[in-house]
Design an enzyme around this catalytic site. Structure first.
Site, PDB file in Angstrom:
ATOM      1  N   ARG A 290      -2.529  10.528   6.382  1.00 19.20           N
ATOM      2  CA  ARG A 290      -2.729   9.120   6.753  1.00 19.20           C
ATOM      3  C   ARG A 290      -2.214   8.199   5.654  1.00 19.20           C
ATOM      4  NH1 ARG A 290      -6.906   5.073   5.628  1.00 19.20           N
ATOM      5  NH2 ARG A 290      -7.958   6.593   4.308  1.00 19.20           N
TER       6      ARG A 290
ATOM      7  N   GLU B 209      -6.468   2.159  -3.633  1.00 19.38           N
ATOM      8  CA  GLU B 209      -5.016   2.193  -3.811  1.00 19.38           C
ATOM      9  C   GLU B 209      -4.476   0.787  -4.094  1.00 19.38           C
ATOM     10  OE1 GLU B 209      -3.026   5.190  -1.326  1.00 19.38           O
ATOM     11  OE2 GLU B 209      -2.083   3.459  -0.407  1.00 19.38           O
TER      12      GLU B 209
ATOM     13  N   HIS C 280     -11.181  12.474   0.528  1.00 13.42           N
ATOM     14  CA  HIS C 280     -11.372  11.093   0.953  1.00 13.42           C
ATOM     15  C   HIS C 280     -11.466  10.924   2.464  1.00 13.42           C
ATOM     16  CE1 HIS C 280     -11.097   6.791   0.646  1.00 13.42           C
ATOM     17  NE2 HIS C 280      -9.947   6.721   1.276  1.00 13.42           N
TER      18      HIS C 280
ATOM     19  N   HIS D  73      -7.532  11.496  -2.111  1.00 16.61           N
ATOM     20  CA  HIS D  73      -7.090  10.217  -2.659  1.00 16.61           C
ATOM     21  C   HIS D  73      -6.863  10.439  -4.152  1.00 16.61           C
ATOM     22  CE1 HIS D  73      -6.930   6.037  -3.767  1.00 16.61           C
ATOM     23  NE2 HIS D  73      -7.095   5.646  -2.527  1.00 16.61           N
TER      24      HIS D  73
ATOM     25  N   GLN E 287      -7.476  14.724   3.507  1.00 16.19           N
ATOM     26  CA  GLN E 287      -6.781  13.863   2.541  1.00 16.19           C
ATOM     27  C   GLN E 287      -7.514  13.762   1.201  1.00 16.19           C
ATOM     28  OE1 GLN E 287      -6.250   9.322   3.129  1.00 16.19           O
ATOM     29  NE2 GLN E 287      -4.192  10.180   3.086  1.00 16.19           N
TER      30      GLN E 287
ATOM     31  N   ARG F 149      -0.232   9.322  -0.373  1.00 20.04           N
ATOM     32  CA  ARG F 149      -1.351   9.975  -1.068  1.00 20.04           C
ATOM     33  C   ARG F 149      -1.161  11.475  -1.242  1.00 20.04           C
ATOM     34  NH1 ARG F 149      -6.285   6.576   1.716  1.00 20.04           N
ATOM     35  NH2 ARG F 149      -5.680   4.656   0.678  1.00 20.04           N
TER      36      ARG F 149
ATOM     37  N   PHE G 207       0.852  -1.186   0.000  1.00 16.53           N
ATOM     38  CA  PHE G 207       0.000   0.000   0.000  1.00 16.53           C
ATOM     39  C   PHE G 207       0.892   1.243   0.000  1.00 16.53           C
ATOM     40  CE2 PHE G 207      -4.545   1.080   0.835  1.00 16.53           C
ATOM     41  CZ  PHE G 207      -5.091  -0.006   0.185  1.00 16.53           C
TER      42      PHE G 207
ATOM     43  N   LEU H 213     -14.421   5.818  -5.388  1.00 15.01           N
ATOM     44  CA  LEU H 213     -13.004   5.486  -5.208  1.00 15.01           C
ATOM     45  C   LEU H 213     -12.597   4.256  -6.007  1.00 15.01           C
ATOM     46  CD1 LEU H 213     -10.443   6.014  -3.379  1.00 15.01           C
ATOM     47  CD2 LEU H 213     -11.291   4.107  -2.030  1.00 15.01           C
TER      48      LEU H 213
HETATM   49  C1  LIG Z   1     -14.684   4.570  -0.338  1.00 10.36           C
HETATM   50  C2  LIG Z   1     -13.785   4.441   0.843  1.00 10.36           C
HETATM   51  C3  LIG Z   1     -12.820   3.456   0.874  1.00 10.36           C
HETATM   52  C4  LIG Z   1     -11.967   3.344   1.974  1.00 10.36           C
HETATM   53  N1  LIG Z   1     -11.038   2.348   1.983  1.00 10.36           N
HETATM   54  C5  LIG Z   1     -10.245   2.190   3.069  1.00 10.36           C
HETATM   55  C6  LIG Z   1      -9.322   1.109   3.139  1.00 10.36           C
HETATM   56  O1  LIG Z   1      -9.234   0.263   2.255  1.00 10.36           O
HETATM   57  N2  LIG Z   1      -8.534   1.016   4.251  1.00 10.36           N
HETATM   58  C7  LIG Z   1      -8.608   1.910   5.272  1.00 10.36           C
HETATM   59  O2  LIG Z   1      -7.879   1.767   6.260  1.00 10.36           O
HETATM   60  N3  LIG Z   1      -9.497   2.944   5.240  1.00 10.36           N
HETATM   61  C8  LIG Z   1     -10.320   3.084   4.169  1.00 10.36           C
HETATM   62  N4  LIG Z   1     -11.219   4.119   4.141  1.00 10.36           N
HETATM   63  C9  LIG Z   1     -11.391   4.958   5.331  1.00 10.36           C
HETATM   64  C10 LIG Z   1     -12.226   4.197   6.370  1.00 10.36           C
HETATM   65  O3  LIG Z   1     -13.099   3.327   5.716  1.00 10.36           O
HETATM   66  C11 LIG Z   1     -13.040   5.134   7.254  1.00 10.36           C
HETATM   67  O4  LIG Z   1     -12.195   6.094   7.816  1.00 10.36           O
HETATM   68  C12 LIG Z   1     -13.703   4.343   8.365  1.00 10.36           C
HETATM   69  O5  LIG Z   1     -14.438   3.259   7.852  1.00 10.36           O
HETATM   70  C13 LIG Z   1     -14.593   5.192   9.246  1.00 10.36           C
HETATM   71  O6  LIG Z   1     -15.204   4.346  10.190  1.00 10.36           O
HETATM   72  P1  LIG Z   1     -15.983   4.930  11.450  1.00 10.36           P
HETATM   73  O7  LIG Z   1     -16.449   3.764  12.253  1.00 10.36           O
HETATM   74  O8  LIG Z   1     -15.171   5.962  12.110  1.00 10.36           O
HETATM   75  O9  LIG Z   1     -17.229   5.662  10.793  1.00 10.36           O
HETATM   76  P2  LIG Z   1     -18.335   5.163   9.753  1.00 10.36           P
HETATM   77  O10 LIG Z   1     -18.137   3.780   9.285  1.00 10.36           O
HETATM   78  O11 LIG Z   1     -18.453   6.235   8.745  1.00 10.36           O
HETATM   79  O12 LIG Z   1     -19.630   5.148  10.667  1.00 10.36           O
HETATM   80  C14 LIG Z   1     -20.162   6.332  11.216  1.00 10.36           C
HETATM   81  C15 LIG Z   1     -21.387   5.966  12.024  1.00 10.36           C
HETATM   82  O13 LIG Z   1     -21.842   7.119  12.705  1.00 10.36           O
HETATM   83  C16 LIG Z   1     -23.244   7.205  12.617  1.00 10.36           C
HETATM   84  N5  LIG Z   1     -23.636   8.605  12.774  1.00 10.36           N
HETATM   85  C17 LIG Z   1     -23.058   9.698  12.224  1.00 10.36           C
HETATM   86  N6  LIG Z   1     -23.722  10.804  12.614  1.00 10.36           N
HETATM   87  C18 LIG Z   1     -24.720  10.401  13.437  1.00 10.36           C
HETATM   88  C19 LIG Z   1     -25.756  11.062  14.156  1.00 10.36           C
HETATM   89  N7  LIG Z   1     -25.922  12.401  14.110  1.00 10.36           N
HETATM   90  N8  LIG Z   1     -26.621  10.316  14.894  1.00 10.36           N
HETATM   91  C20 LIG Z   1     -26.498   8.964  14.931  1.00 10.36           C
HETATM   92  N9  LIG Z   1     -25.543   8.292  14.270  1.00 10.36           N
HETATM   93  C21 LIG Z   1     -24.669   9.005  13.537  1.00 10.36           C
HETATM   94  C22 LIG Z   1     -23.569   6.607  11.263  1.00 10.36           C
HETATM   95  O14 LIG Z   1     -24.902   6.151  11.225  1.00 10.36           O
HETATM   96  C23 LIG Z   1     -22.552   5.464  11.181  1.00 10.36           C
HETATM   97  O15 LIG Z   1     -23.077   4.298  11.777  1.00 10.36           O
HETATM   98  C24 LIG Z   1     -12.077   4.253   3.048  1.00 10.36           C
HETATM   99  C25 LIG Z   1     -13.037   5.242   3.014  1.00 10.36           C
HETATM  100  C26 LIG Z   1     -13.863   5.354   1.919  1.00 10.36           C
HETATM  101  C27 LIG Z   1     -14.859   6.477   1.901  1.00 10.36           C
END
Ligand SMILES: Cc1cc2nc3c(=O)[nH]c(=O)nc-3n(C[C@H](O)[C@H](O)[C@H](O)COP(=O)(O)OP(=O)(O)OC[C@H]3O[C@@H](n4cnc5c(N)ncnc54)[C@H](O)[C@@H]3O)c2cc1C
Length: 586
Positions: free
Chosen positions: A391, A246, A356, A233, A231, A288, A117, A243
């Site tokens: 990151r 990578e 991203h 991407h 960031q 990135r 990566f 997306l």
């Molecule tokens: C397309 C894409 C591909 C990616 N690929 C990778 C990868 O391969 N490897 C890597 O390390 N990272 C990757 N990332 C980054 C990584 O996926 C995210 O940073 C990570 O999944 C975020 O997880 P989280 O649990 O913090 O939030 P999320 O999974 O975004 O969850 C947020 C939660 O908060 C809740 N929420 C938000 N606001 C409220 C509210 N007001 N009231 C109630 N609930 C609320 C939502 O309902 C949800 O359940 C990628 C990101 C994207 C967008």
């Protein structure tokens, strides 16, 4: 108002929220855990992650390598004690997922496979084809179902944290199906609300990533840290921002400009390596920030290819062959065909940089604790900080697991210290005030502003002035625009005044969160008069360790721009150095 009695309430049921809930339930089955999410858990953005999760597992790798890649990749803005904890816990968490049933891709001999990566000088990214996030989230979700103590509140929108004498003691949330406000009484709250990429118009982020979690904590008094580091991407589809992971380059894909040149060799990421054989550290596996900046420079030189969606470069995967693409990158093939009409087996795919990920977020310490007693944060909404100024891909999914669990353990320690719930009278008064604010927004007339209008102008200002390269003049203009928009936000009028699934109301609230986050981004960026990682200033092109080897801390003020302060970076073993991605064949 209906009240839910719990011990710990978690906002967010993505990777970080689910991991925290499981850790709480495992540690003490008697704890009452409420998991509040504005979407069904499997619709959280974690589900969209493609490429994989980093953790040292192979014999040629070491924790020191992971540490150095992460700290150097972050341009020395990472807190090194947090990185040390992170890299140590990372393999344990990924093995734990394996035991819970995560179908990691394997080597021919049956051991877990890893892929290269960007910015990682060893292969350490665990993956499940290019649907890693889907499988991780599914594994966590199905594991969480074992625990009777986890009570889910799907499609509940958290609106405010409840405070009592400075402690966080619960929150209010709207049950979206009925439009009714609910009060959650708790002794500790964990925010796991995800990122805020939607404040920009062109992003990989799902529609729900509006920074609500960050705004909840910020308004309750917890500072937002390092928000200027956004960031990009390098490889989004120009049509939608979707997306292309990578991992495309990790598997050996190359980036070409309009002359068919692998242009990254011209930006300190050479020498050119043989096509089809990814060479760690160099060319397409640069970090990135550097790769996205090279796109910008190439655009200035007129080396991009015009498409109907703007200028693009080409991502060429053809030499990998159909079998490899179908096995390792099936989603990439599907999406390129669906959204661009291009089959990567036959043709290169146009790509361009896309917003991203937020390196910044709610300031937490090593224990995932914020500055507000009883309030913890983990996942993309938090800034602990392991990611510093940039990151590395695949560190985020692991971060959710490591610090989701850590937040839960810290919350338990806090509860064990004997903290008691707030009195019913205090909670009732706070919740009634929160409900009053929603009612005022619903009933407001004559303001003349619309959610869509204010949101559009916010996004334009962010794209124009807070993108890959920034200037003091542009950032000052963005700050002025955002403070004007804040005023106009208070005159927003809703068209839909009904209760059931009122998306007009929810989008208005989400816009409020994004405006707060956007102001923190632009004010922090204006104050940082240097270039570091993802924050590049055309008027201050050098990194300035003397003055800015510090975290930016933005503190909320209800009627003024955020107050900007600073905090020292924790350095344990790695002194700031030069980020060198120019050679080193492995
Ligand atoms: C397309 C894409 C591909 C990616 N690929 C990778 C990868 O391969 N490897 C890597 O390390 N990272 C990757 N990332 C980054 C990584 O996926 C995210 O940073 C990570 O999944 C975020 O997880 P989280 O649990 O913090 O939030 P999320 O999974 O975004 O969850 C947020 C939660 O908060 C809740 N929420 C938000 N606001 C409220 C509210 N007001 N009231 C109630 N609930 C609320 C939502 O309902 C949800 O359940 C990628 C990101 C994207 C967008």
């Amino acid at each position: 108002m209906e009240t839910i009695q719990t011990d710990v309430v978690i906002v967010g049921a993505g990777g970080a929220g689910l991991r925290a809930a499981i850790a709480l339930a495992e540690a003490d089955p008697a704890l009452r855990v409420a998991l509040v999410s504005k979407v069904y858990p499997m619709r959280s953005h974690t589900c969209a992650a493609e490429g994989g999760a980093a953790g040292v597992i192979k014999s040629d790798d070491s924790l020191d390598h992971h540490f150095n890649d992460t700290v150097g990749g972050g341009d020395w803005l990472s807190d090194q004690d947090a990185v040390e904890y992170f890299i140590r816990e990372a393999p344990k968490e990924l093995i734990q997922l394996e035991h819970w049933g995560c179908p990691w891709s394997r080597e021919a001999n049956g051991s877990v496979a890893v892929r290269p990566f960007g910015g990682m000088k060893k292969q350490r990214t665990w993956f499940a084809a290019d649907k890693s996030g889907f499988h991780i989230l599914h594994t966590l979700f199905q594991t969480s179902l074992q625990f009777a103590s986890i009570r889910r509140f799907d499609e509940y929108y958290a609106t405010e944290l409840l405070l009592d004498e400075g402690r966080c003691v619960g929150l209010t949330a709207i049950e979206m199906r009925s439009g009714q406000m609910r009060r959650f009484d708790a002794r500790a709250v964990i925010i796991a609300g995800g990122g805020a990429g939607r404040m920009f118009p062109f992003t990989t982020n799902g529609a729900i990533k509006t920074g609500d979690g960050m705004a909840l904590a910020y308004r309750a008094g917890a500072p937002l840290k390092d928000m200027e580091f956004v960031q990009y991407h390098p490889t989004g589809l120009p049509s939608t921002g979707t997306l292309l992971t990578e991992a495309c380059r990790g598997e050996g894909g190359v980036l070409l400009n309009k002359n068919g040149r692998r242009f990254l060799q011209d930006y300190g990421m050479g020498p050119e390596t043989p096509v089809g054989k990814p060479v760690l550290k160099t060319m397409e596996l640069g970090p990135r920030d550097r790769v996205s900046q090279a796109f910008w420079q190439e655009q200035k030189k007129g080396n991009m290819i015009p498409t109907q969606w703007g200028d693009a470069m080409l991502l060429d995967l053809r030499h990998l062959g159909e079998k490899m693409i179908d096995e390792r990158l099936p989603l990439v093939r599907d999406m390129s065909i669906s959204y661009m009409g291009v089959d990567p087996v036959k043709d290169p795919v146009p790509v361009r940089p896309v917003v991203h990920y937020m390196m910044g977020g709610i300031h937490t310490d090593l224990r995932a604790a914020t500055t507000v007693p009883g309030l913890y944060a983990a996942g993309e909404c938090a800034c602990v900080s392991i990611n510093g100024a940039n990151r590395l891909g695949s560190n985020s999914l692991t971060e959710l697991l490591v610090f989701g669990r850590r937040a839960a353990l810290s919350a338990i320690e806090y509860l064990q210290s004997g903290v008691r719930a707030a009195s019913d009278g205090v909670l009732a008064a706070r919740a009634a005030a929160a409900q009053g604010r929603i009612r005022e927004l619903m009933q407001r007339t004559g303001g003349g502003e619309t959610v869509a209008g204010v949101r559009k102008e916010m996004m334009q200002a962010m794209e124009q002035h807070a993108g890959i390269y920034r200037s003091g003049e542009g950032l000052a203009a963005a700050c002025a625009k955002l403070s004007e928009l804040r005023g106009r936000y208070s005159r927003i009028e809703l068209h839909d005044k009904t209760n059931v699934y009122n998306t007009d109301l929810l989008q208005a609230l989400e816009l409020g969160s994004m405006l707060d986050c956007a102001e923190a981004v632009t004010q922090s960026a204006l104050a940082r008069r240097e270039s570091r990682g993802a924050h590049q200033r055309l008027d201050f092109i050098e990194r300035d360790d003397q003055n800015f080897l510090r975290h930016t801390m933005a503190s909320y003020h209800p009627s003024e721009p955020p107050r900007i302060g600073y905090r020292d970076v924790v350095i344990t073993t790695s002194q700031p150095g030069v980020r060198d991605y120019s050679g080193g064949h492995e």
